[in-house]
Design a protein around this motif. Sequence first.
Motif, mmCIF file in Angstrom:
data_model
loop_
_atom_site.group_PDB
_atom_site.id
_atom_site.type_symbol
_atom_site.label_atom_id
_atom_site.label_comp_id
_atom_site.label_asym_id
_atom_site.label_seq_id
_atom_site.Cartn_x
_atom_site.Cartn_y
_atom_site.Cartn_z
ATOM 1 N N ILE A 425 31.414 29.501 23.882
ATOM 2 C CA ILE A 425 32.586 30.341 23.638
ATOM 3 C C ILE A 425 33.576 30.275 24.790
ATOM 4 C CG2 ILE A 425 31.531 32.427 24.645
ATOM 5 C CD1 ILE A 425 32.915 34.034 22.396
ATOM 6 N N ARG A 426 34.866 30.379 24.437
ATOM 7 C CA ARG A 426 35.945 30.521 25.415
ATOM 8 C C ARG A 426 36.861 31.645 24.918
ATOM 9 N NH1 ARG A 426 32.838 27.638 27.300
ATOM 10 N NH2 ARG A 426 33.082 25.610 28.331
ATOM 11 N N TYR A 427 37.425 32.377 25.867
ATOM 12 C CA TYR A 427 38.274 33.508 25.528
ATOM 13 C C TYR A 427 39.716 33.193 25.928
ATOM 14 C CZ TYR A 427 33.609 35.585 25.905
ATOM 15 O OH TYR A 427 32.270 35.827 25.803
ATOM 16 N N LEU A 428 40.658 33.508 25.046
ATOM 17 C CA LEU A 428 42.076 33.359 25.363
ATOM 18 C C LEU A 428 42.552 34.688 25.954
ATOM 19 C CD1 LEU A 428 44.698 31.803 25.379
ATOM 20 C CD2 LEU A 428 45.032 32.426 22.970
ATOM 21 N N ILE A 429 42.819 34.678 27.259
ATOM 22 C CA ILE A 429 43.114 35.915 27.995
ATOM 23 C C ILE A 429 44.590 35.990 28.365
ATOM 24 C CG2 ILE A 429 42.596 37.286 30.043
ATOM 25 C CD1 ILE A 429 40.288 37.043 28.040
ATOM 26 N N LEU A 430 45.190 37.141 28.101
ATOM 27 C CA LEU A 430 46.523 37.473 28.600
ATOM 28 C C LEU A 430 46.312 38.520 29.688
ATOM 29 C CD1 LEU A 430 49.590 36.932 28.054
ATOM 30 C CD2 LEU A 430 49.572 39.028 26.688
ATOM 31 N N ASP A 431 46.662 38.160 30.914
ATOM 32 C CA ASP A 431 46.314 38.983 32.072
ATOM 33 C C ASP A 431 47.472 39.909 32.451
ATOM 34 O OD1 ASP A 431 45.407 40.016 34.486
ATOM 35 O OD2 ASP A 431 44.440 38.141 35.084
ATOM 36 N N PRO A 432 47.293 41.222 32.343
ATOM 37 C CA PRO A 432 48.370 42.159 32.691
ATOM 38 C C PRO A 432 48.552 42.356 34.188
ATOM 39 C CG PRO A 432 46.430 43.368 32.005
ATOM 40 C CD PRO A 432 46.105 41.914 31.817
ATOM 41 N N HIS A 433 47.685 41.729 35.016
ATOM 42 C CA HIS A 433 47.765 41.920 36.465
ATOM 43 C C HIS A 433 48.827 41.031 37.123
ATOM 44 C CE1 HIS A 433 43.636 43.053 35.246
ATOM 45 N NE2 HIS A 433 43.819 44.043 36.090
ATOM 46 N N TYR A 434 49.485 40.202 36.365
ATOM 47 C CA TYR A 434 50.541 39.329 36.884
ATOM 48 C C TYR A 434 51.713 40.186 37.376
ATOM 49 C CZ TYR A 434 54.359 35.873 36.720
ATOM 50 O OH TYR A 434 55.426 35.063 37.018
ATOM 51 N N THR A 435 52.282 39.819 38.533
ATOM 52 C CA THR A 435 53.360 40.619 39.132
ATOM 53 C C THR A 435 54.678 39.859 39.275
ATOM 54 O OG1 THR A 435 52.640 39.981 41.357
ATOM 55 C CG2 THR A 435 51.732 42.038 40.453
ATOM 56 N N GLY A 436 54.742 38.626 38.796
ATOM 57 C CA GLY A 436 55.924 37.804 39.012
ATOM 58 C C GLY A 436 56.973 37.916 37.924
ATOM 59 N N ALA A 437 57.903 36.958 37.955
ATOM 60 C CA ALA A 437 59.002 36.911 36.990
ATOM 61 C C ALA A 437 58.512 36.306 35.674
ATOM 62 C CB ALA A 437 60.153 36.088 37.565
ATOM 63 N N GLU A 438 59.393 36.330 34.676
ATOM 64 C CA GLU A 438 59.018 35.817 33.347
ATOM 65 C C GLU A 438 59.133 34.295 33.342
ATOM 66 O OE1 GLU A 438 57.819 38.465 31.615
ATOM 67 O OE2 GLU A 438 58.476 39.365 33.495
ATOM 68 N N ASP A 439 58.270 33.658 34.102
ATOM 69 C CA ASP A 439 58.267 32.207 34.271
ATOM 70 C C ASP A 439 57.145 31.620 33.421
ATOM 71 O OD1 ASP A 439 57.883 29.556 35.158
ATOM 72 O OD2 ASP A 439 58.622 30.036 37.164
ATOM 73 N N LEU A 440 57.502 31.050 32.291
ATOM 74 C CA LEU A 440 56.506 30.563 31.343
ATOM 75 C C LEU A 440 55.612 29.493 31.954
ATOM 76 C CD1 LEU A 440 55.370 30.439 28.448
ATOM 77 C CD2 LEU A 440 57.154 28.774 27.915
ATOM 78 N N GLN A 441 56.216 28.580 32.703
ATOM 79 C CA GLN A 441 55.428 27.500 33.301
ATOM 80 C C GLN A 441 54.409 28.046 34.303
ATOM 81 O OE1 GLN A 441 57.658 24.630 35.535
ATOM 82 N NE2 GLN A 441 55.991 23.155 35.596
ATOM 83 N N LEU A 442 54.850 28.944 35.171
ATOM 84 C CA LEU A 442 53.957 29.526 36.170
ATOM 85 C C LEU A 442 52.822 30.307 35.498
ATOM 86 C CD1 LEU A 442 53.276 30.238 39.129
ATOM 87 C CD2 LEU A 442 54.820 32.204 38.903
ATOM 88 N N ILE A 443 53.166 31.085 34.489
ATOM 89 C CA ILE A 443 52.180 31.928 33.803
ATOM 90 C C ILE A 443 51.108 31.092 33.126
ATOM 91 C CG2 ILE A 443 51.910 33.492 31.823
ATOM 92 C CD1 ILE A 443 54.685 34.677 32.721
ATOM 93 N N THR A 444 51.497 29.986 32.508
ATOM 94 C CA THR A 444 50.518 29.142 31.808
ATOM 95 C C THR A 444 49.760 28.223 32.761
ATOM 96 O OG1 THR A 444 52.327 27.596 31.276
ATOM 97 C CG2 THR A 444 51.725 29.212 29.596
ATOM 98 N N GLU A 445 50.435 27.723 33.789
ATOM 99 C CA GLU A 445 49.772 26.802 34.720
ATOM 100 C C GLU A 445 48.785 27.529 35.630
ATOM 101 O OE1 GLU A 445 52.521 24.506 36.954
ATOM 102 O OE2 GLU A 445 53.016 23.166 35.297
ATOM 103 N N LYS A 446 49.104 28.760 36.021
ATOM 104 C CA LYS A 446 48.246 29.507 36.938
ATOM 105 C C LYS A 446 47.203 30.352 36.214
ATOM 106 C CE LYS A 446 50.320 27.965 40.606
ATOM 107 N NZ LYS A 446 49.635 27.002 41.503
ATOM 108 N N GLY A 447 47.170 30.271 34.903
ATOM 109 C CA GLY A 447 46.113 30.935 34.158
ATOM 110 C C GLY A 447 46.322 32.410 33.863
ATOM 111 N N TRP A 448 47.536 32.919 34.081
ATOM 112 C CA TRP A 448 47.787 34.323 33.724
ATOM 113 C C TRP A 448 47.721 34.487 32.207
ATOM 114 C CZ3 TRP A 448 47.266 37.579 37.506
ATOM 115 C CH2 TRP A 448 47.566 37.177 38.814
ATOM 116 N N CYS A 449 48.015 33.433 31.519
ATOM 117 C CA CYS A 449 47.700 33.336 30.093
ATOM 118 C C CYS A 449 46.912 32.040 29.961
ATOM 119 C CB CYS A 449 48.963 33.298 29.229
ATOM 120 S SG CYS A 449 48.616 33.113 27.457
ATOM 121 N N GLY A 450 45.623 32.146 29.649
ATOM 122 C CA GLY A 450 44.814 30.927 29.637
ATOM 123 C C GLY A 450 43.438 31.142 29.034
ATOM 124 N N TRP A 451 42.756 30.036 28.837
ATOM 125 C CA TRP A 451 41.401 30.058 28.280
ATOM 126 C C TRP A 451 40.389 30.234 29.401
ATOM 127 C CZ3 TRP A 451 40.401 30.319 23.190
ATOM 128 C CH2 TRP A 451 41.422 29.958 22.302
#
Length: 474
Positions: A425-451
Amino acid sequence: MVVDTHPFDSSIILRVKGPLEFKCLFDKTDALNIQKVISKTFEALCCSIKSESCVFTLCDGPVVIWPNKDVHISPEDITPNTPCQELSQWTKISEQESLHKKSTKKKTKKCSGNTVVNLQLMMETTRPGAPHSAQVPVFTQTVQTSHFGSMTLPIDCAVCVSLGETIQNACLHLVEELSNQINEMKRVTLQHLKGTSILVPEPLHFLLPHPHGLVTVVYPAGVLDSQLQTARQALHQKYDLPNDTPYFRRANAYHFPNEPYRDGYLRNPHLWLTHPTLENGKVYLVQGLYSYHHYMQDRIDDNGWGCAYRSLQTICSWFQQQGYVDRSVPSHKEIQQALVDVGDKQASFVGSRQWIGSIEVQAVLNELLGVTSKILFVSQGSELASKGRELASHFITEGTPVMIGGGVLAHTILGVAWSETTGEIRYLILDPHYTGAEDLQLITEKGWCGWKGPEFWDQTAYYNLCLPQRPKVI
């Protein structure tokens, strides 16, 4: 794999927008005469759409099309038999869009979707080659008592055609749909007419399940969704849709991929991720749209205590954007006040920086949205690895974001990749602890939204999962 697929991947949307001025004079104000004058005015507008004066211009591009003049097109490089997909090549891409594409091109997978070609509806006021005298304005004065009616019709027509469809055939389709839209505007205007008060008819596009695709519905502006239930019920019957899911509320209107969201929140960042590959595995995802809510947004410093509030806000945005509720996403204080109102907290809780958990999230959803939730209790994090079946079932049947809280942390689960044969199993997590700007690339590359794998969870901590349920409403 059980994933959402876009119905327009091999097609293109031609969208024509533009204001049409609706102006009429009422010599008499009896109901029959008003209806007659309004009908004739709409019929005249319909004739103008079918006349040689009708023009489509490519937004941000040099292409001009006269759809009723044997499909005369300028520039000469484009002919009536040119495939529609080539129109997009003539659109000028802004420098800002180019930079964005450049920055996200590297490692971010492009979200699947269709190409939208935007056209502007215009009407020629003079005809080429007309005698000079015919272009000279003539003024006359007539003294009479009458009522003048005026409004701007927000024409918005969209048709989906194959990439190889010729511009000529597509334009014939567009003119037909524009005519149908004006006739539907007439019907809605007359239906909601009150004396000489005319409500502006508002066209909205809705993406329906296969085989219907994109359909356009006209509603009277200013009339609440709650007052249009009869009209929505008729639409559900027309398209053979179930009566337990809202398809035609304004919040369900299709959002075209080239239009920005005005509120500044990112939508569905998970669509830019690559799914994990598991042996005999399937992917089960959240259904529909949600907004990504996280620390430090809305000018609120909730770093260290507001993760569950943000997860709750993401869930609330899902119910709002699927048309289940009309209210806006609640603020931290509104969430706290709701918990006080239901007797869960003392009055001093409002304005505090105290945490909340899954049980509180369940209570707030019920109090503010009228949404019920199921709670899944997990005595220790290691047990989450065996909850694939329950989570897969939830995303198939309900499709809502799941809030999970354990210890002092809260996250949002947007989906699972699960193998029934191996249990992997893998979980698709959206992390509310992110504190940065609405940067889609940063959010997906750094795992703030990720498996994430099962090791993501504290193996010894207990967890409560809040699984919101869909209301059964039209």
